[in-house]
Motif scaffolding. Sequence first.
Motif, PDB file in Angstrom:
ATOM      1  N   ASP A 159       0.853  -1.191   0.000  1.00  0.00           N
ATOM      2  CA  ASP A 159       0.000   0.000   0.000  1.00  0.00           C
ATOM      3  C   ASP A 159       0.889   1.242   0.000  1.00  0.00           C
ATOM      4  O   ASP A 159       1.625   1.502   0.956  1.00  0.00           O
ATOM      5  CB  ASP A 159      -0.892  -0.008   1.245  1.00  0.00           C
ATOM      6  CG  ASP A 159      -1.687   1.286   1.418  1.00  0.00           C
ATOM      7  OD1 ASP A 159      -1.807   2.048   0.432  1.00  0.00           O
ATOM      8  OD2 ASP A 159      -2.178   1.527   2.542  1.00  0.00           O
TER       9      ASP A 159
ATOM     10  N   SER B 282      -0.409   4.392  -0.850  1.00  0.00           N
ATOM     11  CA  SER B 282      -1.347   5.505  -1.021  1.00  0.00           C
ATOM     12  C   SER B 282      -0.756   6.816  -0.496  1.00  0.00           C
ATOM     13  O   SER B 282      -0.874   7.865  -1.149  1.00  0.00           O
ATOM     14  CB  SER B 282      -2.660   5.204  -0.290  1.00  0.00           C
ATOM     15  OG  SER B 282      -3.233   3.994  -0.769  1.00  0.00           O
TER      16      SER B 282
ATOM     17  N   HIS C 239       2.303   7.987  -2.826  1.00  0.00           N
ATOM     18  CA  HIS C 239       2.140   8.106  -4.272  1.00  0.00           C
ATOM     19  C   HIS C 239       2.490   9.512  -4.775  1.00  0.00           C
ATOM     20  O   HIS C 239       3.109   9.658  -5.836  1.00  0.00           O
ATOM     21  CB  HIS C 239       0.703   7.761  -4.668  1.00  0.00           C
ATOM     22  CG  HIS C 239       0.462   7.816  -6.143  1.00  0.00           C
ATOM     23  ND1 HIS C 239       0.964   6.877  -7.029  1.00  0.00           N
ATOM     24  CD2 HIS C 239      -0.213   8.719  -6.911  1.00  0.00           C
ATOM     25  CE1 HIS C 239       0.613   7.192  -8.255  1.00  0.00           C
ATOM     26  NE2 HIS C 239      -0.101   8.300  -8.220  1.00  0.00           N
TER      27      HIS C 239
ATOM     28  N   ARG D 157      -3.524   2.458  -9.255  1.00  0.00           N
ATOM     29  CA  ARG D 157      -4.885   2.351  -8.733  1.00  0.00           C
ATOM     30  C   ARG D 157      -5.399   0.918  -8.814  1.00  0.00           C
ATOM     31  O   ARG D 157      -6.124   0.452  -7.925  1.00  0.00           O
ATOM     32  CB  ARG D 157      -5.816   3.300  -9.520  1.00  0.00           C
ATOM     33  CG  ARG D 157      -5.511   4.777  -9.320  1.00  0.00           C
ATOM     34  CD  ARG D 157      -5.744   5.240  -7.898  1.00  0.00           C
ATOM     35  NE  ARG D 157      -7.146   5.181  -7.516  1.00  0.00           N
ATOM     36  CZ  ARG D 157      -7.975   6.209  -7.618  1.00  0.00           C
ATOM     37  NH1 ARG D 157      -7.556   7.367  -8.078  1.00  0.00           N
ATOM     38  NH2 ARG D 157      -9.229   6.087  -7.249  1.00  0.00           N
TER      39      ARG D 157
ATOM     40  N   GLY E 105      -3.647  -1.124  -6.117  1.00  0.00           N
ATOM     41  CA  GLY E 105      -4.177  -0.658  -4.844  1.00  0.00           C
ATOM     42  C   GLY E 105      -5.569  -1.194  -4.605  1.00  0.00           C
ATOM     43  O   GLY E 105      -5.908  -1.636  -3.500  1.00  0.00           O
ATOM     44  N   GLY E 106      -6.393  -1.193  -5.659  1.00  0.00           N
ATOM     45  CA  GLY E 106      -7.753  -1.700  -5.524  1.00  0.00           C
ATOM     46  C   GLY E 106      -7.816  -3.156  -5.132  1.00  0.00           C
ATOM     47  O   GLY E 106      -8.752  -3.587  -4.437  1.00  0.00           O
TER      48      GLY E 106
ATOM     49  N   LYS F 114      -7.012  -0.540  -1.236  1.00  0.00           N
ATOM     50  CA  LYS F 114      -6.346   0.739  -0.993  1.00  0.00           C
ATOM     51  C   LYS F 114      -6.395   1.584  -2.258  1.00  0.00           C
ATOM     52  O   LYS F 114      -6.753   1.116  -3.337  1.00  0.00           O
ATOM     53  CB  LYS F 114      -4.895   0.528  -0.565  1.00  0.00           C
ATOM     54  CG  LYS F 114      -4.723  -0.405   0.622  1.00  0.00           C
ATOM     55  CD  LYS F 114      -5.338   0.176   1.888  1.00  0.00           C
ATOM     56  CE  LYS F 114      -5.118  -0.762   3.069  1.00  0.00           C
ATOM     57  NZ  LYS F 114      -5.673  -0.220   4.332  1.00  0.00           N
ATOM     58  N   LYS F 115      -5.997   2.850  -2.128  1.00  0.00           N
ATOM     59  CA  LYS F 115      -6.050   3.749  -3.278  1.00  0.00           C
ATOM     60  C   LYS F 115      -4.925   3.474  -4.267  1.00  0.00           C
ATOM     61  O   LYS F 115      -5.125   3.477  -5.489  1.00  0.00           O
ATOM     62  CB  LYS F 115      -5.994   5.197  -2.809  1.00  0.00           C
ATOM     63  CG  LYS F 115      -6.237   6.202  -3.930  1.00  0.00           C
ATOM     64  CD  LYS F 115      -6.335   7.622  -3.379  1.00  0.00           C
ATOM     65  CE  LYS F 115      -6.624   8.607  -4.510  1.00  0.00           C
ATOM     66  NZ  LYS F 115      -6.739  10.002  -4.005  1.00  0.00           N
ATOM     67  N   HIS F 116      -3.704   3.227  -3.763  1.00  0.00           N
ATOM     68  CA  HIS F 116      -2.543   2.990  -4.624  1.00  0.00           C
ATOM     69  C   HIS F 116      -1.741   1.803  -4.103  1.00  0.00           C
ATOM     70  O   HIS F 116      -1.598   1.628  -2.883  1.00  0.00           O
ATOM     71  CB  HIS F 116      -1.630   4.222  -4.676  1.00  0.00           C
ATOM     72  CG  HIS F 116      -2.245   5.405  -5.351  1.00  0.00           C
ATOM     73  ND1 HIS F 116      -2.328   5.510  -6.714  1.00  0.00           N
ATOM     74  CD2 HIS F 116      -2.816   6.531  -4.844  1.00  0.00           C
ATOM     75  CE1 HIS F 116      -2.911   6.660  -7.033  1.00  0.00           C
ATOM     76  NE2 HIS F 116      -3.237   7.284  -5.918  1.00  0.00           N
TER      77      HIS F 116
END
Length: 233
Positions: free
Chosen positions: A159, A161, A164, A204, A207-208, A212-214
Amino acid sequence: MELDVLAFGAHRDDIELTCAGTVVKLINQGYSVGIADLTAGEMGTRGNAEERQNEAKESTKVLGIMCRENLGIPDANIQSNDENKLKVILVIRKYKPKVIFLPYWMDRHPDHAYASQLVSESAFLAGLAKLHPEIPRHRPQKLIYYMCHYQFEPSFIVDVSEQHETKMKAIHCFKSQIFNPTYQGEQTYISSPEYIESIEVRSRYYGGLIGKKHGEPFLIREMIEIEDVMTLI
């Protein structure tokens, strides 16, 4: 200086484009991290070795890494020969990293594939006591492969996020290489706006997969031992 992690890239900017988020996260967690660029990137379509050196210095400050070295191996001609192996062995023995990051062994760019072979072989040879015995041997505990162009099934995803934004700032230090409308020169795949978008999309996507976002994907050839399954939560 001894390092926890030494990240090898075939070219200046390889680490930034692939696993810089994880590099920054490790530094934030208190680990010491360095980068070893195998070549000066002198064969690149855009820019030159001097420009890329200055860009790498700027990125080094953004990332906050402990040290960065260039091994001076000819760009577009990375070979796993004795001369190049010695260069990699010496930098491994110099910094004694516990973990090495290196490119996935399959890639569209031959330099990335050959760099993977060179570093993995050298990491093993660096642990041989009778090979250049005047320099104490050292063999890293883990080789962790990062993703360049070709995808793989990750062993794990980090992760990144919170890191990033710093990663993207480091990438944009390489003004001669990535999308930059003000830079004069022939356009390439790397310098297209679509390439920068692909970095965002990949980040992304992975992360997904972990909610998570990133995220940044990595591969380890050996099985991973888990002592306490509760650490997976």
